[in-house]
Design a protein around this motif. Structure first.
Motif, PDB file in Angstrom:
ATOM      1  N   LEU A 525      26.530  -5.644  25.866  1.00  0.00           N
ATOM      2  CA  LEU A 525      26.099  -4.495  26.647  1.00  0.00           C
ATOM      3  C   LEU A 525      27.299  -3.685  27.115  1.00  0.00           C
ATOM      4  O   LEU A 525      27.231  -2.469  27.233  1.00  0.00           O
ATOM      5  N   ASN A 526      28.385  -4.379  27.429  1.00  0.00           N
ATOM      6  CA  ASN A 526      29.675  -3.749  27.690  1.00  0.00           C
ATOM      7  C   ASN A 526      30.746  -4.792  27.409  1.00  0.00           C
ATOM      8  O   ASN A 526      30.485  -5.756  26.671  1.00  0.00           O
ATOM      9  N   TYR A 528      31.882  -7.183  29.116  1.00  0.00           N
ATOM     10  CA  TYR A 528      31.694  -8.515  29.692  1.00  0.00           C
ATOM     11  C   TYR A 528      30.240  -8.978  29.694  1.00  0.00           C
ATOM     12  O   TYR A 528      29.980 -10.166  29.791  1.00  0.00           O
ATOM     13  N   TRP A 529      29.277  -8.076  29.604  1.00  0.00           N
ATOM     14  CA  TRP A 529      27.864  -8.452  29.618  1.00  0.00           C
ATOM     15  C   TRP A 529      27.350  -8.539  28.185  1.00  0.00           C
ATOM     16  O   TRP A 529      27.661  -7.689  27.345  1.00  0.00           O
ATOM     17  N   THR A 530      26.563  -9.573  27.905  1.00  0.00           N
ATOM     18  CA  THR A 530      25.964  -9.755  26.584  1.00  0.00           C
ATOM     19  C   THR A 530      24.479 -10.043  26.729  1.00  0.00           C
ATOM     20  O   THR A 530      24.023 -10.587  27.749  1.00  0.00           O
ATOM     21  N   LEU A 531      23.734  -9.681  25.689  1.00  0.00           N
ATOM     22  CA  LEU A 531      22.298  -9.949  25.625  1.00  0.00           C
ATOM     23  C   LEU A 531      22.007 -10.543  24.258  1.00  0.00           C
ATOM     24  O   LEU A 531      22.427  -9.995  23.229  1.00  0.00           O
ATOM     25  N   VAL A 630      20.912 -13.640  28.969  1.00  0.00           N
ATOM     26  CA  VAL A 630      21.768 -12.587  29.496  1.00  0.00           C
ATOM     27  C   VAL A 630      23.014 -13.268  30.059  1.00  0.00           C
ATOM     28  O   VAL A 630      22.897 -14.236  30.833  1.00  0.00           O
ATOM     29  N   GLY A 631      24.181 -12.789  29.663  1.00  0.00           N
ATOM     30  CA  GLY A 631      25.401 -13.457  30.090  1.00  0.00           C
ATOM     31  C   GLY A 631      26.477 -12.490  30.545  1.00  0.00           C
ATOM     32  O   GLY A 631      26.531 -11.332  30.128  1.00  0.00           O
ATOM     33  N   PHE A 632      27.327 -13.023  31.414  1.00  0.00           N
ATOM     34  CA  PHE A 632      28.487 -12.289  31.936  1.00  0.00           C
ATOM     35  C   PHE A 632      29.667 -13.236  31.862  1.00  0.00           C
ATOM     36  O   PHE A 632      29.614 -14.354  32.395  1.00  0.00           O
ATOM     37  N   ASP A 633      30.746 -12.822  31.185  1.00  0.00           N
ATOM     38  CA  ASP A 633      31.867 -13.737  30.939  1.00  0.00           C
ATOM     39  C   ASP A 633      33.182 -12.972  31.044  1.00  0.00           C
ATOM     40  O   ASP A 633      33.436 -12.053  30.260  1.00  0.00           O
ATOM     41  N   THR A 634      34.008 -13.352  32.015  1.00  0.00           N
ATOM     42  CA  THR A 634      35.338 -12.754  32.162  1.00  0.00           C
ATOM     43  C   THR A 634      36.442 -13.798  32.048  1.00  0.00           C
ATOM     44  O   THR A 634      37.578 -13.545  32.429  1.00  0.00           O
ATOM     45  N   GLN A 646      31.859 -17.011  34.572  1.00  0.00           N
ATOM     46  CA  GLN A 646      30.784 -16.770  33.620  1.00  0.00           C
ATOM     47  C   GLN A 646      29.446 -17.040  34.305  1.00  0.00           C
ATOM     48  O   GLN A 646      29.341 -17.865  35.219  1.00  0.00           O
TER      49      GLN A 646
END
Length: 856
Positions: A525-526, A528-531, A630-634, A646
């Motif tokens: 999605l950007n 750091y965000w994934t779907l 839905v994930g967020f990973d830095t 994450q």
């Protein structure tokens, strides 16, 4: 060595004779200097006479000149071909006698154990079949001594010996006594007032030797490390505000036995400074200095910090890069006020044009297609330059794991406002063929086979085939992933799998066979965000061993007879009404068969002795599951992160066709940060809940929690459990429809040597629970101690009803411990030592868990 020369000297003073009436009377006529009639070379074996004569500066026909002969002598020695040279004159013949240096036959190292022969041979300059000279050997001894001292062995002794052979050949033997490592016994400081010796020792890379520092390599003396330590001391003091700090001297003293070093630093701390006026001056026409002031990392009145100045320069450079100005030069100017002890700084941002990307060149990719590299870029040709996007693009290239090295260099373009980005990559092997074997406390013996290509045909596609066999699991799967499906930033792929899991080994009673496939797709999605989405269709065949069913029925039947024989008349009458199907007044096994006469079969035993939920879990079922994540990973690293966080949320809906309907929700998060260098703290957890939709959740679809997710407990070692499974010393896990786990873990260093060897250590605390069994069973009324006593002694009469539910509580289980992991040459090794702080009835603690495997 002898030099025989003829010299004639006339002595005069002031150009006049010493006495006598005439020069002819008082000074005899000088003798005539003889001429060299011939030059003869003797003693040479390998070197041609013409070669030797070429080094002489005298020639036949010339007089015997001492200066020229001396120069000739030095020339011959300078060649290194001769060990001795002699000039003699016989009847006008210049006789040149030479003794040739021998030829080296072999180079032998004796006594070296800590350093390999290859390392030693690489260090020396003499080689076999070259001319031997003592000066070269002495120089090589010095080089080897430096090599030993670099490794911390200052007590090493190297004695060269020469073994004479025939034909003027020699063997050069270096006899080595390596001696022990020279340790740092003590580090002292003189002149420090505001910081203790211990505080300053913590700053240094060099450490004092202690017996417990078995993995440290920094406790040996290294002159280069000592120079680095001096710079670290300067940085430390200047970051604490001591702008005038200086090191007066750094003295290292070796003890007479050459086994220990004492290091003493003499320092002058000076006074603490504070920042004075902080300002920014911008020479870039379109950028106001006020914009740059937002990127200053210090304020007036703050304690002086040299590191903050360096980071501010970097921050201002990046800020200019964000605005499209590359090649910006930021120069700080200092104004020191020693009386007020303040340091005023003005950062000058020099003028630079706005830059655009003219071209992106890619080099070094032999197999990987250009488009695979270009699609990872976050800016394209013609875009305005942005330093952050360039850095992000470089990181994305490295995360592909296709390249050993990936670097983006910035080069001036055809015009001042143009930039060329040169991408230099070094490809590495992306194919993997693994054969693994090992033993785990969790799955017993393990065999792994997998073949994978992460960069199929250079297109960035991932294809894998894996087979895993163990005492509890057999699995085969085939997977394919296209990272950029149809040229878009969507990763798509499929999996085909077949697996068998013997859940009875995990504390349950089921044997599950699954066959199916999955389709999946994911997109960013950007940054750091994934779907991601997925669809799975599989068939589950759940069975129980016949031995378990028979044991379960026998236990069930024994409880009925016990209640009948020990019960009241009313209880007996109720049991007869419920179980005496043939009406003969006796409860017997035939009462549980379909015809009421023969012995019951397996299916009839299951029907009689198990709950409805248990029976509904057995058999073949089709599951059609649609899910998303839905994930967020830095995190800065996927394998071993030290900072970043994450967060992932997963939801799966079973019921798009098929026989099973439920909604499964899971969430997990982790946060990493490094409070001190080498120390990383992890705080995270996970939780989940599954809801049956119009039907009860089957046992095989529930959550089962234990090691290694919940350390300190066996596999499926916590949660709801039924003691009535036909065995006196075992308990059947019933699973739960809700769980939570919290983790706190501190990774700490064991020294540079351990880090280089791939050894890591951590201390952890795990907290969690599994609950909401949704079983039609009463809670157990006995205690763990009562049950354990009955387990230990078969003669103890246990009156508790084991057909009950234990551990079905939200109350946390807690375990603490330490863990060690090692990336050994034989494969990964992990061991955890745990102590259970809190548990509940039926839980199965486990103190030691380990896993070792190998790949070749």
């Amino acid at each position: 060595m002898r030099l025989i020369l003829c010299a004639f000297v006339a002595l005069t003073i002031g150009g006049a004779t010493l006495a006598g009436p005439t020069l002819a009377q008082q000074q005899p006529a000088p003798k005539q200097v003889p001429l060299i009639r011939q030059i003869t070379v003797v003693g040479n074996v390998r070197v041609e006479p013409e070669t030797i004569a070429s080094y002489l500066v005298v020639r036949a026909g010339q007089p015997f000149d001492p200066k020229l002969l001396d120069t000739s002598l030095k020339n011959l020695f300078r060649t290194g071909l001769f060990s001795d040279v002699e000039f003699t004159e016989e009847n006008g013949v210049l006789l040149v006698r030479v003794v040739e240096n021998p030829i080296i036959n072999r180079i032998i190292f004796e006594g070296n154990k800590k350093l390999d022969r290859e390392d030693m041979f690489e260090e020396v300059r003499i080689r076999p079949r070259t001319v031997f000279t003592r000066s070269k050997v002495r120089a090589d001894v010095k080089r080897m001594m430096n090599l030993y001292r670099t490794s911390g062995r200052f007590a090493a002794i190297i004695e060269p010996k020469v073994v004479q052979l025939e034909q003027n050949r020699v063997d050069v033997v270096f006899e080595i006594q390596e001696g022990p490592k020279t340790k740092i016994s003590r580090i002292n400081f003189i002149g420090n007032k505001d910081f203790s010796d211990g505080d300053l020792r913590d700053v240094l890379a060099t450490k004092e030797a202690r017996w417990w520092k078995i993995f440290s390599s920094n406790d040996t003396f290294d002159p280069d490390r000592l120079a680095f330590d001096q710079q670290e001391l300067r940085n430390f003091y200047r970051n604490e505000g001591y702008a005038d700090f200086r090191i007066i001297s750094a003295v290292s003293e070796l003890t007479p036995d050459r086994e220990d070093f004492f290091i003493t630093f003499s320092v002058d701390e000076g006074e603490i400074y504070k920042f004075g006026t902080i300002d920014v001056e911008s020479e870039i026409r379109d950028v106001d200095a006020k914009l740059f002031r937002a990127f200053l990392l210090m304020r007036e009145g703050n304690t002086y910090n040299a590191e903050a100045i360096e980071k501010t320069i970097e921050s201002l450079t990046n800020a200019a890069g964000l605005l499209g100005y590359a090649f910006v030069d930021v120069r700080p100017s200092f104004d020191r006020d020693k009386e007020a002890r303040t340091m005023s700084i003005k950062f000058k941002v020099l003028d630079a044009p706005r830059v655009y990307v003219e071209r992106i060149n890619i080099g070094g990719n032999v197999r990987t297609l250009d488009r695979v590299v270009r699609r990872e870029f976050r800016l394209q040709e013609g875009d305005a330059f942005n330093s952050t996007l360039v850095t992000r693009s470089e990181n994305r290239l490295k995360r592909l794991n296709f390249f050993r090295e990936a670097e983006i260099e910035q080069q001036q373009g055809s015009k001042p406002d143009r930039m060329i980005l040169n991408v230099k990559v070094e490809e590495q092997a992306t194919g993997e063929l693994n054969l693994g074997a090992g033993f785990s406390s969790l799955e017993n013996f393990i065999f792994d086979f997998s073949i994978r290509e992460r960069n199929l045909l250079g297109k960035g596609q991932d294809l894998r085939l894996g087979v895993r066999l163990s005492g509890r699991r057999q699995e085969i799967d085939l997977g394919f992933t296209e990272q950029y499906f149809l040229g878009r930033r969507v990763a798509a792929g499929f999996d085909i799998f077949a697996r068998r899991i013997d859940s009875s080994s995990f504390g349950s009673v089921f044997d599950t066979k699954s066959l199916g496939f999955s389709l999946r797709a994911g997109m960013a999605l950007n940054e750091y965000w994934t779907l991601s989405t997925r669809y799975t269709l599989r068939q589950d065949d759940v069975t129980t061993p016949d031995s378990f069913t028979i044991s379960q029925f026998n236990s069930f039947f024994s409880n009925i007879l016990s209640n009948f024989n020990n019960g009241s008349a009313e209880t007996q009458q109720d049991l007869l009404i419920q179980y005496d199907t043939d009406g003969d007044g006796v409860i017997e096994t035939a009462d549980f068969s379909a015809d009421g006469q023969s012995e019951p079969n397996i299916s009839e035993m299951v029907e009689a002795s198990t709950s409805r939920a248990f029976r509904e879990s057995i058999g073949k079922r089709f599951q059609s599951i649609l899910g998303y994540s839905v994930g967020f990973d830095t995190r800065n690293s996927i394998i071993r992160p030290t900072r970043g966080n994450q967060f992932f949320f997963h939801q799966d809906f079973a019921g798009v066709g098929g026989d099973v309907r439920y909604l499964k929700n899971r969430i997990n998060f982790d946060n990493y940060w490094t409070p001190w260098s080498g120390w990383t703290f992890r705080f995270g957890g996970e939780a989940g809940i599954i809801l049956g939709l119009g039907q009860q959740v089957r046992l095989s679809d529930k959550f089962y929690i234990g090691g290694p997710r919940m350390r300190g407990f066996d596999i499926s070692g916590i949660g709801p459990r039924n003691f009535n499974n036909g065995a006196r010393n075992s308990r059947s896990s019933l699973g739960g429809t809700a769980f939570y786990i919290g983790r706190g873990e501190l990774f700490f260093p064991l020294g540079d040597m351990a880090l280089e060897s791939g050894i890591n250590a951590s201390a952890f605390v795990d907290v969690g629970s599994l609950f909401r069994a949704q079983e039609e069973l009463a809670d157990c009324t006995f205690t763990q101690a009562e049950f354990d006593a009955a387990q230990a002694d078969s003669e103890i009469v246990f009156n508790g009803n084991t057909n009950c539910l234990a551990g079905n509580s939200i109350s946390p289980r807690i375990a603490v411990g330490i863990g060690f992991s090692w990336q050994s040459p034989f494969g990964p090794f992990r061991i955890d030592l745990s102590k259970t702080i809190k548990k509940q009835l039926g839980d199965r603690p486990q103190t030691l868990q380990f896993n070792v495997g190998t790949t070749f």
